[in-house]
Design an enzyme around this catalytic site. Structure first.
Site, PDB file in Angstrom:
ATOM      1  CG  PHE A  11      -1.499   1.955  -0.418  1.00 27.52           C
ATOM      2  CD1 PHE A  11      -1.208   3.217  -0.043  1.00 27.52           C
ATOM      3  CD2 PHE A  11      -2.768   1.658  -0.546  1.00 27.52           C
ATOM      4  CE1 PHE A  11      -2.206   3.925  -0.394  1.00 27.52           C
ATOM      5  CE2 PHE A  11      -3.833   2.537  -0.969  1.00 27.52           C
ATOM      6  CZ  PHE A  11      -3.572   4.006  -0.761  1.00 27.52           C
ATOM      7  CB  ILE A  52      -0.597 -13.636   8.451  1.00 32.23           C
ATOM      8  CG1 ILE A  52      -1.283 -13.759   6.794  1.00 32.23           C
ATOM      9  CG2 ILE A  52      -0.515 -12.547   8.726  1.00 32.23           C
ATOM     10  CD1 ILE A  52      -2.724 -13.103   6.769  1.00 32.23           C
ATOM     11  CB  ALA A  74      -0.911  -9.365   6.435  1.00 27.21           C
ATOM     12  CB  ALA A  75      -5.531  -9.206   2.832  1.00 25.36           C
ATOM     13  CE1 TYR A 141      -9.227  -9.199  -1.029  1.00 24.50           C
ATOM     14  CE2 TYR A 141     -11.038  -7.680  -1.764  1.00 24.50           C
ATOM     15  CZ  TYR A 141      -9.970  -8.040  -1.147  1.00 24.50           C
ATOM     16  OH  TYR A 141      -9.642  -6.796  -0.227  1.00 24.50           O
TER      17      TYR A 141
END
Length: 310
Positions: A11, A52, A74-75, A141
């Site tokens: 997104f 990653i 990226a996560a 997180y």
């Protein structure tokens, strides 16, 4: 400038990719496509399909792209997933980020990191919250994102790099999944379009700082052009309650929305907004999109069938 965007089919990442392409940069994307969609990516952009967490594949892609800047988006992005599986969250958001830093070091690239402003500060802090407030995350997180930030600071001290972190508020806009578990603006717009009632957990007075994705992409551009290290909040500084947001969505839909109330979710931060004075002073960035205008864009996007290249 040669730029690589990790998570560039996602997104936010796809909008960041578009901003750098529009700015005339040579852009590549790295995405494992577990959540990203290839259709979101500009056809002129090279896409490396890799995670990653796969250090070898990541390093190979970075060596091929030879970027001067890596925008690292990226996560693992779901707070609830991080609570259920904190080790898996850390494997992506901490170890994966270290992999990015090492790959960047091999080619001399600067990294701009998409951190979190909503989850890193925790509750009980002044609102709007400045970068000087000590982080006190309340979920794995936010803890992982803060840990990753510490690696960025370490690399700057240890290797003389100029990596930077952008602490994002609640980002919304076209391309955010309107049927997912996160992204309340898209979810509410989707429900409004289908004639359904938006679900509110608690009394609806909890607040968030909603920043439009196009403005966030401009913040990455500003950080890339500045070539200076830093940690910056990227938000509007304005609190918007869930009930206020429902009113704004109703205006976009042209009708009044009646929420369906459910019990509050435990551990939810009641108030959140980011003070963005530092980024305005350092980078000259400030948000340009009013909430009503941004929500209208999301509603029109969903109404048009949620196209990937909105």
């Amino acid at each position: 400038m040669r730029t690589l965007v990790t998570g560039g089919a996602g997104f936010i990442g796809s909008h960041v990719t578009d901003a750098f392409v529009a700015g005339g940069d040579e852009v590549a994307v790295l995405d494992d496509l577990s959540r990203g969609r290839p259709g979101r990516v500009d056809p002129s952009v090279t896409v490396f399909t890799a995670a990653i967490t796969d250090a070898d594949a990541l390093t190979e892609a970075v060596e091929q792209a030879k970027p001067q800047v890596i925008c690292h988006l990226a996560a693992q992005i779901d707070v609830r997933v991080s609570v259920d599986a904190p080790a898996a969250d850390a494997a992506v958001n901490v170890v994966g980020t270290v992999n990015v830093l090492e790959a960047a070091r091999a080619v001399g690239a600067r990294v701009l990191f998409a951190s979190t402003g909503g989850a890193i500060y925790g509750g009980g802090v002044p609102v709007p919250t400045s970068e000087d407030e000590p982080p006190a995350p309340e979920a794995p997180y936010g803890t992982a994102k803060y840990c990753a930030e510490q690696y960025f600071a370490l690399y700057n001290r240890l290797h003389g790099t100029t990596h930077a972190a952008l602490r994002l508020a609640n980002v919304y806009g076209p391309r955010q999944d309107p049927t997912g578990e996160a992204g309340v603006v898209g979810i509410f717009c989707g429900k409004a379009l289908r004639g359904e009632r938006p679900t509110v957990f608690g009394d609806g007075r909890q607040t968030r700082d909603y920043v439009y994705v196009g403005d966030v992409a401009e913040a990455f551009l500003a950080a890339a052009r500045a070539e200076t290290p830093g940690v910056w909040n990227i938000g509007t500084g304005r609190e918007t309650s869930v009930l206020e947001l429902i009113d704004v969505v109703g205006q976009a839909a042209g009708r009044t929305l009646e929420p369906e109330f459910r019990p509050a979710r435990p551990g939810e931060v009641l108030r959140s907004a980011l003070n963005a004075e530092r980024v305005r002073a350092d980078l000259g960035w400030s948000p340009r999109t009013a909430l009503a205008d941004g929500v209208r864009e999301v509603y029109r996007w969903i109404e048009a069938g949620s196209p990937d290249r909105a």
